[in-house]
Scaffold this motif. Sequence first.
Motif, PDB file in Angstrom:
ATOM      1  N   GLU A  66      48.540  29.010  39.498  1.00 49.06           N
ATOM      2  CA  GLU A  66      48.183  30.383  39.855  1.00 49.06           C
ATOM      3  C   GLU A  66      47.449  31.096  38.713  1.00 49.06           C
ATOM      4  O   GLU A  66      47.810  30.957  37.547  1.00 49.06           O
ATOM      5  N   TRP A  76      56.297  38.771  39.181  1.00 47.21           N
ATOM      6  CA  TRP A  76      55.980  37.359  39.447  1.00 47.21           C
ATOM      7  C   TRP A  76      56.756  36.447  38.502  1.00 47.21           C
ATOM      8  O   TRP A  76      57.295  35.410  38.916  1.00 47.21           O
ATOM      9  N   GLU A 119      46.688  39.352  44.336  1.00 49.11           N
ATOM     10  CA  GLU A 119      46.657  39.244  45.801  1.00 49.11           C
ATOM     11  C   GLU A 119      48.082  39.284  46.357  1.00 49.11           C
ATOM     12  O   GLU A 119      48.343  39.964  47.372  1.00 49.11           O
ATOM     13  N   TRP A 120      48.984  38.568  45.719  1.00 45.52           N
ATOM     14  CA  TRP A 120      50.395  38.588  46.135  1.00 45.52           C
ATOM     15  C   TRP A 120      50.962  40.000  46.091  1.00 45.52           C
ATOM     16  O   TRP A 120      51.652  40.427  47.021  1.00 45.52           O
ATOM     17  N   HIS A 131      38.388  38.292  43.297  1.00 47.94           N
ATOM     18  CA  HIS A 131      37.799  37.336  42.355  1.00 47.94           C
ATOM     19  C   HIS A 131      36.818  38.028  41.416  1.00 47.94           C
ATOM     20  O   HIS A 131      36.790  37.760  40.207  1.00 47.94           O
ATOM     21  N   GLU A 161      34.649  28.795  42.984  1.00 39.69           N
ATOM     22  CA  GLU A 161      35.937  29.225  43.516  1.00 39.69           C
ATOM     23  C   GLU A 161      36.015  28.968  45.017  1.00 39.69           C
ATOM     24  O   GLU A 161      37.023  28.451  45.512  1.00 39.69           O
ATOM     25  N   LYS A 166      38.934  38.385  49.385  1.00 34.62           N
ATOM     26  CA  LYS A 166      39.190  37.487  48.259  1.00 34.62           C
ATOM     27  C   LYS A 166      38.051  37.580  47.239  1.00 34.62           C
ATOM     28  O   LYS A 166      38.278  37.446  46.037  1.00 34.62           O
ATOM     29  N   VAL A 195      41.908  40.476  52.718  1.00 31.28           N
ATOM     30  CA  VAL A 195      43.259  40.355  52.166  1.00 31.28           C
ATOM     31  C   VAL A 195      44.114  41.524  52.611  1.00 31.28           C
ATOM     32  O   VAL A 195      45.232  41.351  53.095  1.00 31.28           O
ATOM     33  N   ASN A 212      46.364  32.011  33.394  1.00 36.22           N
ATOM     34  CA  ASN A 212      47.633  31.873  34.098  1.00 36.22           C
ATOM     35  C   ASN A 212      48.656  32.874  33.581  1.00 36.22           C
ATOM     36  O   ASN A 212      48.633  33.237  32.405  1.00 36.22           O
ATOM     37  N   ARG A 217      44.411  36.516  39.543  1.00 40.21           N
ATOM     38  CA  ARG A 217      43.967  37.016  40.854  1.00 40.21           C
ATOM     39  C   ARG A 217      44.947  36.619  41.960  1.00 40.21           C
ATOM     40  O   ARG A 217      45.079  37.340  42.946  1.00 40.21           O
ATOM     41  N   ASP A 218      45.621  35.507  41.815  1.00 37.80           N
ATOM     42  CA  ASP A 218      46.634  35.130  42.798  1.00 37.80           C
ATOM     43  C   ASP A 218      47.823  36.085  42.737  1.00 37.80           C
ATOM     44  O   ASP A 218      48.396  36.450  43.766  1.00 37.80           O
TER      45      ASP A 218
END
Length: 461
Positions: free
Chosen positions: A442, A309, A449-450, A337, A58, A333, A281, A345, A445-446
Amino acid sequence: MKETIHIYHTNDLHSHFENWPRIRRFLQERRRWHEEAGESVFIFDIGDHVDRSHPMTEGSLGKRNVELLNEAGYDAVTIGNNEGITLPKEGLEILYEEAEFPVVLANLYEEDGKRPKWAQPFCLVHLPNGMTMGLTGATAFFSSAYEQLGWTLSEPLVALEKQINQISGQADIVVVLSHLGIYEDEKIAHTMPKADVVLGAHTHHLLHEGKEINQTLLAAAGKFGYYVGHVMIEVDTETKQILRKKACVYNTMEALPAPANEHKEIEGYAEEGKKALAQPVISLSVPLASDWFAPSELPQLLCEALREWCGADGALLNAGVCLGGLEAGTVTKYDIHRMLPHPINPCLIELSGAELKEVLKQATDDKWSHMTIKGLGFRGKVMGRFIYDRLSVDMEQYRFKVNGTDIVNDHQYKLATLDMFAYGRFFPPLYRAPQKKHFMPEFLRDVMEWKLLHHGFHLKK
């Protein structure tokens, strides 16, 4: 004069670096052994060496995997779906910049129809004995996913047949690097007699002594580096004919000796990943707990984030997807992760009200909580309880609601969920639904984080 050509092959390592030190030492020693004996030796990887569930992969977007392949002396590779569709397009475009080997891939193109600069449809290797080996390769036909990332993928068997026919007139031995799965490999053997050896992957199949179909030898070494494959091709160098083909595998933990400081090296890979992902983050004022079997904050927050999202009416996910909680204080991060290592996804699925009711009804079944899941990108242990956002189920009164309003059978609804429920047959209405949108590249985890960055006010007391 008779001579034996040796091919060693790995596939579907999926960044299981706990097996890598033994594999690297074995391959380096075997190359030295054969070369000292004057024999030709080759080392190939058949894809999915990269898996972003490991922090080092990663943190480097797979480039450290390529460095490891260089160090071990690989001669050629093809890509798997993990290299192809879990990396953003720009990530795959630079993945092999420092590779000291060719990437053989016949069925991937840019959107304009040109082949990517980093791959070639075949290559020819001229041996010291005067013979020539031709290599071609292909990856699994996840065409819609590749297209969403900006690639074009052609049908692999058609692409392979074209390349095999082209190189068979120039090569004495034709080897296929196939990240297609055992059933497609068998089709190659049945329909492409000019292919002498098919080295397989993707379905994680293990062929202890190979499998011969119509004089084509199939070989495969399982998954996760548990085995290394070895194909021996005996040839007559005067007539340039293949006399005999044989395959075997070596059990990594039983047959391959451990190098010095093996455990230190393995721990070093994990530590390297941790350092690469050390970027802060957010700072949490309160911890976020995660529980697979009881209500908890973190899976609920992720479910809410998933709905937002995807722009959905409601969301559904399983608590087992969260592998831990987050402590109060600085969240990096690496922390996110570690909690969500999956290459999964977000997915938006359109359903009728009747279909959505059926999914929600199925999700209440007690069987799910302790169900073990394998494959489909899942990196957890058990499914865990199902979590909903803006969805509710009351089985006693048999009422199903979206955002507090009863679900209407013939209305259409948008459900945000995990792509593994769209691929796997856990919920038939989701699997069969024709209207699906996968958010790529994405991962969960993305999305997490968002959510933490842009909706952090939800986390304060």
